[in-house]
Design a protein around this motif. Sequence first.
Motif, mmCIF file in Angstrom:
data_model
loop_
_atom_site.group_PDB
_atom_site.id
_atom_site.type_symbol
_atom_site.label_atom_id
_atom_site.label_comp_id
_atom_site.label_asym_id
_atom_site.label_seq_id
_atom_site.Cartn_x
_atom_site.Cartn_y
_atom_site.Cartn_z
ATOM 1 N N GLU A 1 0.824 -1.208 0.000
ATOM 2 C CA GLU A 1 0.000 0.000 0.000
ATOM 3 C C GLU A 1 0.861 1.263 0.000
ATOM 4 O OE1 GLU A 1 -2.453 -0.568 3.411
ATOM 5 O OE2 GLU A 1 -3.884 -1.888 2.363
ATOM 6 N N ALA A 2 2.097 1.136 0.521
ATOM 7 C CA ALA A 2 3.027 2.275 0.516
ATOM 8 C C ALA A 2 3.796 2.363 -0.796
ATOM 9 C CB ALA A 2 4.001 2.157 1.687
ATOM 10 N N GLY A 3 3.439 1.518 -1.759
ATOM 11 C CA GLY A 3 4.060 1.575 -3.083
ATOM 12 C C GLY A 3 5.367 0.822 -3.197
ATOM 13 N N CYS A 4 5.601 -0.131 -2.291
ATOM 14 C CA CYS A 4 6.863 -0.870 -2.302
ATOM 15 C C CYS A 4 6.762 -2.097 -3.208
ATOM 16 C CB CYS A 4 7.210 -1.341 -0.890
ATOM 17 S SG CYS A 4 7.471 0.003 0.275
ATOM 18 N N PRO A 5 7.894 -2.522 -3.761
ATOM 19 C CA PRO A 5 7.926 -3.809 -4.453
ATOM 20 C C PRO A 5 7.810 -4.945 -3.437
ATOM 21 C CG PRO A 5 10.125 -2.895 -4.323
ATOM 22 C CD PRO A 5 9.188 -1.831 -3.790
ATOM 23 N N GLU A 6 7.797 -6.155 -3.918
ATOM 24 C CA GLU A 6 7.657 -7.307 -3.024
ATOM 25 C C GLU A 6 9.015 -7.640 -2.398
ATOM 26 O OE1 GLU A 6 6.090 -11.949 -3.075
ATOM 27 O OE2 GLU A 6 6.014 -10.739 -4.891
ATOM 28 N N TYR A 7 9.297 -6.939 -1.273
ATOM 29 C CA TYR A 7 10.568 -7.157 -0.598
ATOM 30 C C TYR A 7 10.646 -8.541 0.050
ATOM 31 C CZ TYR A 7 11.494 -2.097 -0.858
ATOM 32 O OH TYR A 7 11.711 -0.813 -1.282
ATOM 33 N N ILE A 8 9.534 -8.970 0.658
ATOM 34 C CA ILE A 8 9.540 -10.208 1.448
ATOM 35 C C ILE A 8 9.142 -11.368 0.544
ATOM 36 C CG2 ILE A 8 8.606 -11.379 3.468
ATOM 37 C CD1 ILE A 8 7.886 -8.551 4.570
ATOM 38 N N LYS A 9 10.090 -12.252 0.315
ATOM 39 C CA LYS A 9 9.852 -13.374 -0.591
ATOM 40 C C LYS A 9 9.936 -14.689 0.175
ATOM 41 C CE LYS A 9 11.917 -10.888 -4.509
ATOM 42 N NZ LYS A 9 10.662 -10.653 -5.224
ATOM 43 N N ALA A 10 8.986 -15.572 -0.095
ATOM 44 C CA ALA A 10 9.027 -16.910 0.500
ATOM 45 C C ALA A 10 10.063 -17.750 -0.238
ATOM 46 C CB ALA A 10 7.652 -17.567 0.416
ATOM 47 N N VAL A 11 10.858 -18.482 0.520
ATOM 48 C CA VAL A 11 11.842 -19.401 -0.054
ATOM 49 C C VAL A 11 11.356 -20.802 0.286
ATOM 50 C CG1 VAL A 11 14.253 -20.112 -0.113
ATOM 51 C CG2 VAL A 11 13.670 -17.700 0.267
ATOM 52 N N TYR A 12 10.890 -21.513 -0.708
ATOM 53 C CA TYR A 12 10.191 -22.779 -0.495
ATOM 54 C C TYR A 12 11.029 -23.755 0.339
ATOM 55 C CZ TYR A 12 7.626 -27.078 -1.400
ATOM 56 O OH TYR A 12 6.921 -28.246 -1.263
ATOM 57 N N GLY A 13 10.398 -24.273 1.392
ATOM 58 C CA GLY A 13 11.024 -25.267 2.243
ATOM 59 C C GLY A 13 12.074 -24.724 3.188
ATOM 60 N N MET A 14 12.296 -23.404 3.160
ATOM 61 C CA MET A 14 13.357 -22.834 3.993
ATOM 62 C C MET A 14 12.852 -21.709 4.895
ATOM 63 S SD MET A 14 16.499 -22.792 1.222
ATOM 64 C CE MET A 14 17.709 -22.286 2.439
ATOM 65 N N GLY A 15 12.180 -20.709 4.323
ATOM 66 C CA GLY A 15 11.728 -19.587 5.131
ATOM 67 C C GLY A 15 11.435 -18.382 4.275
ATOM 68 N N TYR A 16 12.023 -17.243 4.647
ATOM 69 C CA TYR A 16 11.755 -15.988 3.954
ATOM 70 C C TYR A 16 13.059 -15.223 3.744
ATOM 71 C CZ TYR A 16 6.886 -16.841 5.207
ATOM 72 O OH TYR A 16 5.643 -17.408 5.343
ATOM 73 N N LYS A 17 13.025 -14.371 2.725
ATOM 74 C CA LYS A 17 14.164 -13.496 2.455
ATOM 75 C C LYS A 17 13.646 -12.085 2.173
ATOM 76 C CE LYS A 17 17.622 -14.741 -0.305
ATOM 77 N NZ LYS A 17 18.399 -14.996 -1.534
ATOM 78 N N PHE A 18 14.264 -11.105 2.826
ATOM 79 C CA PHE A 18 13.964 -9.703 2.555
ATOM 80 C C PHE A 18 14.976 -9.241 1.522
ATOM 81 C CE2 PHE A 18 13.850 -5.132 3.228
ATOM 82 C CZ PHE A 18 12.505 -4.874 3.462
ATOM 83 N N SER A 19 14.543 -9.145 0.263
ATOM 84 C CA SER A 19 15.448 -8.890 -0.841
ATOM 85 C C SER A 19 15.437 -7.408 -1.232
ATOM 86 C CB SER A 19 15.050 -9.728 -2.068
ATOM 87 O OG SER A 19 15.154 -11.104 -1.767
ATOM 88 N N ILE A 20 16.617 -6.809 -1.166
ATOM 89 C CA ILE A 20 16.786 -5.414 -1.592
ATOM 90 C C ILE A 20 17.777 -5.415 -2.742
ATOM 91 C CG2 ILE A 20 17.488 -3.091 -0.924
ATOM 92 C CD1 ILE A 20 16.826 -3.805 1.939
ATOM 93 N N PRO A 21 17.352 -4.991 -3.932
ATOM 94 C CA PRO A 21 18.299 -4.969 -5.061
ATOM 95 C C PRO A 21 19.490 -4.071 -4.772
ATOM 96 C CG PRO A 21 16.038 -4.623 -5.818
ATOM 97 C CD PRO A 21 16.021 -4.542 -4.317
ATOM 98 N N SER A 22 20.671 -4.500 -5.146
ATOM 99 C CA SER A 22 21.883 -3.703 -4.889
ATOM 100 C C SER A 22 22.010 -2.612 -5.942
ATOM 101 C CB SER A 22 23.113 -4.601 -4.886
ATOM 102 O OG SER A 22 23.205 -5.311 -6.102
#
Length: 226
Positions: free
Chosen positions: A205-226
Motif C-alpha cells: 500500500e506504501a508503493g513498495c515492491p515485493e521485498y519479502i519473498k518466500a523461499v520454499y522449504g526454507m523460510g523468507y528473504k527480505f530482498s533489496i536490489p543492490s
Amino acid sequence: MKLLIIEDEKDLSDSIRQYLALEQYTCEVAYEFESALDKICLNEYACIILDITLPNGSGLEILKELKRQGKEDGVLIVSARNSPDDKIVGLNLGADDYLSKPFHLPELGARVAAIIRRKSFSGQNQIVIDHLTLDIRDKTLKNNEEAVPLTRKEYELLLYFVSNKNRVVTKEAIVTHLWGDDVDMADNYDFIYSHIKNLRRKLAEAGCPEYIKAVYGMGYKFSIPS
C-alpha cells in the motif's frame, strides 16, 4: 529485537526486563551460569546484558564462549565490580560496553540501543529503503513523510528482516527472535503467516515492491536490489 539478560539478582533482572519491554524489546532472562550458557549456544541476540559475577560461573567465561563460537551478539557488561582490570578484561574478550552498578535504567537502555545501532545498522538511527525510512530510535516507518502504521510485532518483524536483508531466515528463527521465551505458547506457526501477510500488504500500500519473498522449504528473504 531480542535481548538476553544474564543477571542473578532477580529484582534487578525483572526491573531491566520490564523497562526494556516498554522500549519494545523482546527479553529473555538467565539467572545463573549454566542456563546462560545454554541460551547463548542455542540462540542469537541483538544484545546481551551480562553480569560478571554469576552463581556457578563467571560472565567472563560467557564472553570467552561467545568468542570461541565466533558469535557477533552485542554485549553490555553490568557489574558491581568497579575494577579497571575487570573492565579491560571484559572489553578485550569482546564486550562492547561496560556499565557499573548502580545505574539508571534509561542509561542502560541508551547503551543497549547504541550497541545495536553499531552492530546491526552501522551506527545509524535511520535506515532508508527506496522511499521508505525506518527510524530505529523512534520505532517508526515513513513513506516519504507519511507514517506507515505498523503494530509492534510488524515493526519488529520488519526490523528483523532488514537486519538480515538478502539472507534466508527460517520461520523458526523469526518466531524465536520475536517471541523469545514465550514461543512455547504457540501450538503452530500460523500466527507468523498472518503477521507477514499484514506487513506485506502495508508495504504494498506504501508503493513498495515485493521485498519479502518466500523461499520454499526454507523460510523468507527480505530482498533489496543492490
